[in-house]
Motif scaffolding. Sequence first.
Motif, PDB file in Angstrom:
ATOM      1  N   PRO A   1       0.804  -1.225   0.000  1.00  0.00           N
ATOM      2  CA  PRO A   1       0.000   0.000   0.000  1.00  0.00           C
ATOM      3  C   PRO A   1       0.837   1.275   0.000  1.00  0.00           C
ATOM      4  O   PRO A   1       0.400   2.296  -0.533  1.00  0.00           O
ATOM      5  N   TYR A   2       2.031   1.220   0.557  1.00  0.00           N
ATOM      6  CA  TYR A   2       2.916   2.394   0.540  1.00  0.00           C
ATOM      7  C   TYR A   2       3.285   2.771  -0.894  1.00  0.00           C
ATOM      8  O   TYR A   2       3.407   3.937  -1.227  1.00  0.00           O
ATOM      9  N   GLU A   3       3.450   1.759  -1.769  1.00  0.00           N
ATOM     10  CA  GLU A   3       3.752   2.021  -3.173  1.00  0.00           C
ATOM     11  C   GLU A   3       2.552   2.620  -3.899  1.00  0.00           C
ATOM     12  O   GLU A   3       2.706   3.435  -4.798  1.00  0.00           O
ATOM     13  N   LEU A   4       1.373   2.196  -3.524  1.00  0.00           N
ATOM     14  CA  LEU A   4       0.167   2.648  -4.207  1.00  0.00           C
ATOM     15  C   LEU A   4      -0.326   4.001  -3.724  1.00  0.00           C
ATOM     16  O   LEU A   4      -0.706   4.858  -4.524  1.00  0.00           O
ATOM     17  N   PHE A   5      -0.337   4.223  -2.393  1.00  0.00           N
ATOM     18  CA  PHE A   5      -0.959   5.411  -1.827  1.00  0.00           C
ATOM     19  C   PHE A   5       0.016   6.396  -1.209  1.00  0.00           C
ATOM     20  O   PHE A   5      -0.374   7.509  -0.879  1.00  0.00           O
ATOM     21  N   GLY A   6       1.267   6.005  -0.975  1.00  0.00           N
ATOM     22  CA  GLY A   6       2.265   6.907  -0.427  1.00  0.00           C
ATOM     23  C   GLY A   6       2.151   7.091   1.077  1.00  0.00           C
ATOM     24  O   GLY A   6       1.561   6.276   1.783  1.00  0.00           O
ATOM     25  N   GLU A   7       2.725   8.191   1.561  1.00  0.00           N
ATOM     26  CA  GLU A   7       2.732   8.482   2.999  1.00  0.00           C
ATOM     27  C   GLU A   7       1.316   8.548   3.548  1.00  0.00           C
ATOM     28  O   GLU A   7       0.413   9.060   2.899  1.00  0.00           O
ATOM     29  N   GLY A   8       1.135   8.037   4.732  1.00  0.00           N
ATOM     30  CA  GLY A   8      -0.154   8.106   5.399  1.00  0.00           C
ATOM     31  C   GLY A   8      -1.163   7.084   4.929  1.00  0.00           C
ATOM     32  O   GLY A   8      -2.342   7.189   5.233  1.00  0.00           O
ATOM     33  N   TRP A   9      -0.734   6.062   4.199  1.00  0.00           N
ATOM     34  CA  TRP A   9      -1.677   5.064   3.674  1.00  0.00           C
ATOM     35  C   TRP A   9      -2.402   4.316   4.778  1.00  0.00           C
ATOM     36  O   TRP A   9      -3.546   3.918   4.614  1.00  0.00           O
ATOM     37  N   GLU A  10      -1.754   4.173   5.948  1.00  0.00           N
ATOM     38  CA  GLU A  10      -2.350   3.386   7.025  1.00  0.00           C
ATOM     39  C   GLU A  10      -3.525   4.094   7.694  1.00  0.00           C
ATOM     40  O   GLU A  10      -4.320   3.462   8.383  1.00  0.00           O
ATOM     41  N   SER A  11      -3.670   5.397   7.482  1.00  0.00           N
ATOM     42  CA  SER A  11      -4.786   6.119   8.078  1.00  0.00           C
ATOM     43  C   SER A  11      -5.763   6.628   7.023  1.00  0.00           C
ATOM     44  O   SER A  11      -6.697   7.349   7.346  1.00  0.00           O
ATOM     45  N   PHE A  12      -5.587   6.238   5.784  1.00  0.00           N
ATOM     46  CA  PHE A  12      -6.439   6.699   4.689  1.00  0.00           C
ATOM     47  C   PHE A  12      -7.863   6.179   4.860  1.00  0.00           C
ATOM     48  O   PHE A  12      -8.083   4.985   4.991  1.00  0.00           O
ATOM     49  N   GLY A  13      -8.822   7.071   4.910  1.00  0.00           N
ATOM     50  CA  GLY A  13     -10.221   6.700   4.997  1.00  0.00           C
ATOM     51  C   GLY A  13     -10.731   6.348   6.373  1.00  0.00           C
ATOM     52  O   GLY A  13     -11.901   6.036   6.518  1.00  0.00           O
ATOM     53  N   LEU A  14      -9.901   6.395   7.389  1.00  0.00           N
ATOM     54  CA  LEU A  14     -10.360   6.012   8.719  1.00  0.00           C
ATOM     55  C   LEU A  14     -11.230   7.069   9.382  1.00  0.00           C
ATOM     56  O   LEU A  14     -12.024   6.759  10.247  1.00  0.00           O
ATOM     57  N   ASN A  15     -11.119   8.317   8.950  1.00  0.00           N
ATOM     58  CA  ASN A  15     -11.903   9.379   9.571  1.00  0.00           C
ATOM     59  C   ASN A  15     -13.055   9.823   8.673  1.00  0.00           C
ATOM     60  O   ASN A  15     -13.504  10.948   8.753  1.00  0.00           O
ATOM     61  N   ALA A  16     -13.563   8.948   7.840  1.00  0.00           N
ATOM     62  CA  ALA A  16     -14.628   9.310   6.914  1.00  0.00           C
ATOM     63  C   ALA A  16     -15.892   9.738   7.653  1.00  0.00           C
ATOM     64  O   ALA A  16     -16.614  10.619   7.204  1.00  0.00           O
ATOM     65  N   GLN A  17     -16.205   9.141   8.800  1.00  0.00           N
ATOM     66  CA  GLN A  17     -17.398   9.504   9.545  1.00  0.00           C
ATOM     67  C   GLN A  17     -17.252  10.875  10.213  1.00  0.00           C
ATOM     68  O   GLN A  17     -18.243  11.524  10.516  1.00  0.00           O
ATOM     69  N   ASP A  18     -16.024  11.311  10.438  1.00  0.00           N
ATOM     70  CA  ASP A  18     -15.795  12.587  11.110  1.00  0.00           C
ATOM     71  C   ASP A  18     -15.942  13.777  10.169  1.00  0.00           C
ATOM     72  O   ASP A  18     -16.111  14.899  10.618  1.00  0.00           O
ATOM     73  N   GLN A  19     -15.869  13.546   8.863  1.00  0.00           N
ATOM     74  CA  GLN A  19     -15.923  14.621   7.893  1.00  0.00           C
ATOM     75  C   GLN A  19     -17.363  15.035   7.629  1.00  0.00           C
ATOM     76  O   GLN A  19     -18.242  14.189   7.505  1.00  0.00           O
TER      77      GLN A  19
END
Length: 81
Positions: free
Chosen positions: A40-58
């Motif tokens: 996933p680091y190759e696909l999404f870059g920095e911060g891939w591990e937190s991508f989409g986790l705060n969708a309910q907060d937005q």
Amino acid sequence: MAKIFPLRPTKPELICWGCDRYCPANSMICGNGSDRSQHPYELFGEGWESFGLNAQDQPPAADDADAQDGVKSDIRTQPLP
């Protein structure tokens, strides 16, 4: 016990990340002839591990006209004719 999945491997291109075996890219055990699964680091870059986790907060994104009228613009919530 499952292997720990690295967040930022030093050379992710040398390994297939498709399963828990983490085979070398040039001798994958699956043998299906496909390309290796990228990290996933190759696909999404920095911060891939937190991508989409705060969708309910937005807050929901709305157009200015829809926000002023109070009308939802999501077609999935519209009743069928």
